[in-house]
Design a protein around this motif. Structure first.
Motif, short mmCIF file in Angstrom:
data_model
loop_
_atom_site.label_atom_id
_atom_site.label_comp_id
_atom_site.label_asym_id
_atom_site.label_seq_id
_atom_site.Cartn_x
_atom_site.Cartn_y
_atom_site.Cartn_z
N ARG A 267 -21.20 3.91 11.62
CA ARG A 267 -20.28 4.45 12.62
C ARG A 267 -19.18 3.44 12.88
O ARG A 267 -19.42 2.24 12.91
CB ARG A 267 -21.01 4.76 13.91
CG ARG A 267 -22.02 5.86 13.77
CD ARG A 267 -22.62 6.20 15.14
NE ARG A 267 -23.81 7.00 15.00
CZ ARG A 267 -23.82 8.32 14.83
NH1 ARG A 267 -22.67 8.96 14.78
NH2 ARG A 267 -24.95 8.97 14.71
N ALA A 268 -17.99 3.91 13.09
CA ALA A 268 -16.86 3.03 13.38
C ALA A 268 -16.22 3.46 14.69
O ALA A 268 -16.17 4.65 15.01
CB ALA A 268 -15.83 3.09 12.25
N VAL B 18 -10.79 1.67 14.81
CA VAL B 18 -10.73 1.35 13.38
C VAL B 18 -9.69 2.26 12.73
O VAL B 18 -9.68 3.47 12.96
CB VAL B 18 -12.11 1.52 12.72
CG1 VAL B 18 -12.02 1.32 11.22
CG2 VAL B 18 -13.11 0.57 13.33
N SER C 208 -9.27 3.25 6.65
CA SER C 208 -10.56 2.70 6.22
C SER C 208 -11.73 3.51 6.79
O SER C 208 -12.86 3.06 6.74
CB SER C 208 -10.67 1.24 6.65
OG SER C 208 -10.69 1.14 8.06
N ARG C 209 -11.45 4.67 7.34
CA ARG C 209 -12.49 5.53 7.89
C ARG C 209 -12.66 6.76 7.02
O ARG C 209 -11.79 7.13 6.26
CB ARG C 209 -12.13 5.99 9.30
CG ARG C 209 -12.04 4.93 10.32
CD ARG C 209 -11.54 5.48 11.64
NE ARG C 209 -12.33 6.58 12.13
CZ ARG C 209 -13.26 6.47 13.04
NH1 ARG C 209 -13.54 5.30 13.55
NH2 ARG C 209 -13.94 7.52 13.45
N TRP D 256 -15.49 10.56 6.61
CA TRP D 256 -16.51 11.41 7.22
C TRP D 256 -17.60 11.65 6.20
O TRP D 256 -17.33 12.08 5.07
CB TRP D 256 -15.91 12.74 7.66
CG TRP D 256 -16.91 13.68 8.25
CD1 TRP D 256 -17.47 14.76 7.64
CD2 TRP D 256 -17.49 13.59 9.54
NE1 TRP D 256 -18.36 15.36 8.48
CE2 TRP D 256 -18.39 14.65 9.67
CE3 TRP D 256 -17.35 12.71 10.62
CZ2 TRP D 256 -19.15 14.86 10.81
CZ3 TRP D 256 -18.10 12.93 11.75
CH2 TRP D 256 -18.97 13.99 11.85
N GLY E 292 -16.93 7.18 10.01
CA GLY E 292 -16.85 5.72 9.95
C GLY E 292 -16.64 5.22 8.55
O GLY E 292 -15.82 5.74 7.81
N ARG E 293 -17.40 4.23 8.18
CA ARG E 293 -17.28 3.61 6.86
C ARG E 293 -18.58 3.79 6.09
O ARG E 293 -19.64 3.91 6.66
CB ARG E 293 -16.99 2.12 7.00
CG ARG E 293 -15.65 1.85 7.60
CD ARG E 293 -15.40 0.37 7.65
NE ARG E 293 -14.03 0.13 8.06
CZ ARG E 293 -13.66 -0.92 8.76
NH1 ARG E 293 -14.54 -1.83 9.09
NH2 ARG E 293 -12.41 -1.08 9.09
#
Length: 153
Positions: free
Chosen positions: A106-107, A111, A115-116, A118, A126-127
C-alpha cells in the motif's frame, strides 16, 4: 556482531586507501562498528538520524554505507553470505530451484502517480515488488529499481 562473524565478513570489505599507501585520511570510525550500526538500523527499522549514540554519527555511517552500496559491496556481501548457508547444511552453494513471487505494498496518497498502480487481484493501490528466492527463502534477485532496498534513506 561476534568476533567469529566479523572474521567471515572482514575479508569482504575493501582496505581503506590510506592503509594501502594510496593517500587519503582515516575514516574516523571502525568498519566493524559501522557495520554493526547498519545492522542495528535495518534490524530495528529506524531512520538514519535515530541511530543510537553508541554508534558513530549517523551521517558518517550513512556515507560509508552509501559508498559500499555504490561500489556493489552490499550485493557482494549478500551473495557470498547467502552461498554459505546451504554449504553449512551440506548442500551445493548455488541453488537448483527458485521461486518468483510478488508483493503489493500500500502506498500513501502522497506517493506520485507515476510510481503507483492498482493490483486488481489483491484490491490494493500502491506499488508492487518482485523477488526471486531459493527454496529456503533466501533472496536471489530483487527487481531492479525496487523501493524496498531504499526504504531507510
Amino acid at each position: 556482531m561476534t568476533d567469529a562473524k566479523w572474521a567471515v565478513v572482514r575479508p569482504l570489505l575493501p582496505l581503506p586507501a590510506w592503509l594501502e599507501g594510496r593517500g587519503g585520511q582515516p575514516e574516523g570510525c571502525c568498519h566493524h562498528i559501522t557495520l554493526d550500526a547498519v545492522r542495528h538500523l535495518l534490524g530495528n527499522g529506524i531512520k538514519w538520524r535515530a541511530v543510537p549514540a553508541d554508534f558513530p554519527a549517523w551521517d558518517r555511517v550513512n556515507a560509508i554505507f552509501r559508498r559500499w552500496r555504490r561500489q556493489g559491496l552490499i550485493a557482494e556481501f549478500h551473495h557470498r553470505l547467502r552461498a554459505r548457508v546451504p554449504e553449512t547444511e551440506g548442500r551445493e552453494a548455488e541453488p537448483t530451484a527458485a521461486v518468483i513471487d510478488s508483493q503489493s505494498l500500500r502506498a500513501a496518497d502522497t506517493v506520485g502517480a507515476g510510481s503507483r498502480g492498482w493490483d486488481q487481484g489483491k484490491k490494493v493501490g500502491g506499488r508492487k515488488r518482485h523477488l526471486t528466492v531459493d527454496c529456503a527463502g533466501l533472496l536471489l534477485v530483487e527487481q531492479p529499481g525496487s523501493r524496498s532496498s531504499r526504504r531507510h534513506r
